[in-house]
Design a protein around this motif. Structure first.
Motif, short mmCIF file in Angstrom:
data_model
loop_
_atom_site.label_atom_id
_atom_site.label_comp_id
_atom_site.label_asym_id
_atom_site.label_seq_id
_atom_site.Cartn_x
_atom_site.Cartn_y
_atom_site.Cartn_z
N GLU A 1 41.98 -10.98 97.19
CA GLU A 1 43.16 -10.33 96.64
C GLU A 1 44.33 -10.35 97.61
O GLU A 1 45.49 -10.51 97.21
N ASP B 1 41.86 -2.56 100.17
CA ASP B 1 41.87 -3.93 100.65
C ASP B 1 42.98 -4.17 101.67
O ASP B 1 43.07 -5.26 102.23
N TRP C 1 32.22 -5.54 91.20
CA TRP C 1 32.15 -6.72 92.04
C TRP C 1 31.09 -6.47 93.10
O TRP C 1 30.71 -5.33 93.35
N PRO D 1 35.38 -15.24 91.13
CA PRO D 1 35.35 -14.07 90.23
C PRO D 1 34.05 -13.99 89.43
O PRO D 1 33.50 -12.89 89.23
N GLN E 1 31.32 -12.88 91.85
CA GLN E 1 31.50 -11.47 92.19
C GLN E 1 31.00 -10.56 91.06
O GLN E 1 30.46 -9.49 91.31
N ARG F 1 36.20 -9.64 97.98
CA ARG F 1 37.25 -9.21 97.06
C ARG F 1 38.53 -8.90 97.82
O ARG F 1 39.63 -9.28 97.39
#
Length: 399
Positions: free
Chosen positions: A146, A86, A136, A322, A325, A142
């Motif tokens: 994050e 990420d 997810w 969440p 996901q 995501r």
């Protein structure tokens, strides 16, 4: 995009087209006559997918040597701890830039940002990563969630903003309240010595210390271009693209925005302002243009769309992500199944297209099937991987 390992970063920005049919024709022509032949000539392939399903991690070694990306990674690495992949900005996306009348810009922006969970359930396209099914559905969502939650530099600037916008002036002030990403002088990119320095603080002080790629420090004075950069390096799910009037000074622009008169310091009074819709990952050609039709329908019927999703506050949508996901269409938002919201949103888009007559409502059919079957491209990839394996999935995803 590239050779299944992300070595080659390809970005394409097409000039404006007058209407849906012209935009689709231009996109297909660009792929078929330019991009795909050029890639084939180099022995490369392109995937119609939100990320590379084989790759375990997409760290520094996979980034293109581009200053923008290197600054992004440097900021991400200041606060390690989130999922390594990420940290890089390569969540392949399809973004739609659409002209919107200036009085409607904030309604469009707030409404479509609040609708993010619905777009995720309907269009997620990256549940397979590192040759495994992940817990997810969208790597893009995501990663942005994050980063914004774990890294102060990205807080309030990725996907979900700090708050819903009361108007264009509020949007501009909130963009300028985030830390400076970069400024440019004579082709050289600089970042502030104090990483937390915001555009608003830079403008108020008039000057600040910056450093270039080679570590050389320089005192820079704030310019109108720096205010414009502060608006560009701000990435909510729906971004407003506007052009400041270069004949105005920094103090004049700040005063106009503080007085809730932003249009007075925009070029041509704000004509040419458009919204950049950034939720969606790359996907097949057919679904890409079904999404353009869907979003066009919502914009043609924006007041009804805003009313429908008025129960979806920004905080409620953020909190729902969440669940969406993890469960996709099977999640609930604001006390109702997501499929129920999808059916109503589809009806709003269909009505908007029939009223506006700019796009045939039949273009929505691929997304009607997704809604009926409660699927998305991530579900397709997951099913293929489990039934046929990674090689079959990679082959199906090639353009």
């Amino acid at each position: 995009m590239g050779n299944d390992y992300g070595y080659c970063t390809v970005e394409m920005a097409l000039p404006p087209e007058d209407g849906f049919a012209a935009a689709r024709a231009a996109w297909h022509d660009t792929l078929d006559s330019l991009l795909l032949p050029a890639m084939a000539a180099e022995g490369l392939s392109v995937m119609a997918h939100g990320c590379q399903p084989r790759t375990e991690t997409l760290g520094r070694e996979y980034l293109a040597d581009k200053g923008h990306y290197q600054f992004w990674l440097a900021q991400a690495e200041r606060f390690p701890g989130h999922y390594a992949s990420d940290a890089w900005p390569g969540f392949a996306a399809v973004q739609f830039n659409i002209d919107v009348p200036l009085p409607d810009v904030m309604t469009v922006c707030n409404t479509l940002i609040n609708m993010t969970p619905l777009l995720c359930a309907w269009g997620a396209n990256s549940a397979v990563f590192g040759e495994r099914v992940q817990p997810w559905q969208s790597l893009r969502m995501r990663g942005y969630m994050e980063l914004s939650e774990s890294n102060p530099f990205f807080a309030d600037r990725l996907l979900f903003p700090r708050r819903s916008y009361s108007g264009l002036a509020q949007y501009m002030r909130d963009a300028w309240a985030t830390s400076i990403f970069e400024v440019t002088r004579a082709g050289m990119i600089y970042r502030p010595v104090a990483p937390e320095l915001t555009t608003a603080e830079f403008a108020a002080a008039g000057e600040a210390e910056f450093v270039d790629f080679h570590g050389a420090k320089r005192t820079l004075s704030c310019t109108v271009d720096d205010l414009a950069a502060g608006l560009v390096f701000y990435w909510p799910a729906v971004r407003v693209r506007m052009r400041l009037d270069e004949t105005c000074g920094v103090a004049e622009i700040l005063a106009a925005v503080a007085a809730e008169r932003p249009e007075s310091v925009l070029r041509d009074g704000g004509r040419g302002t458009f919204v950049e819709i950034r939720h969606l990952p790359t996907m097949s050609r057919q679904e890409t243009f079904a999404w353009l039709a869907m979003i066009t329908g919502w914009l043609e019927n924006i007041e009804q769309c805003a009313e429908l999703f008025s129960p979806w506050s920004l905080d409620r949508s953020r909190a729902a992500m969440p669940r969406v996901q993890a469960h996709g269409w099977h999640a609930e938002v604001a006390g109702a199944p997501l499929t129920q919201w999808g059916q109503q949103a589809f009806a709003v888009a269909e009505e908007g297209l029939r009223q506006g007559k700019t796009v045939p409502a039949e273009e929505l059919e691929p997304l009607a099937r997704r809604l009926k079957d409660r699927t998305n491209p991530s579900a397709d990839a997951t099913a293929c991987l489990r039934a046929e394996g990674i090689e079959a999935l990679v082959e199906k995803l090639r353009m």
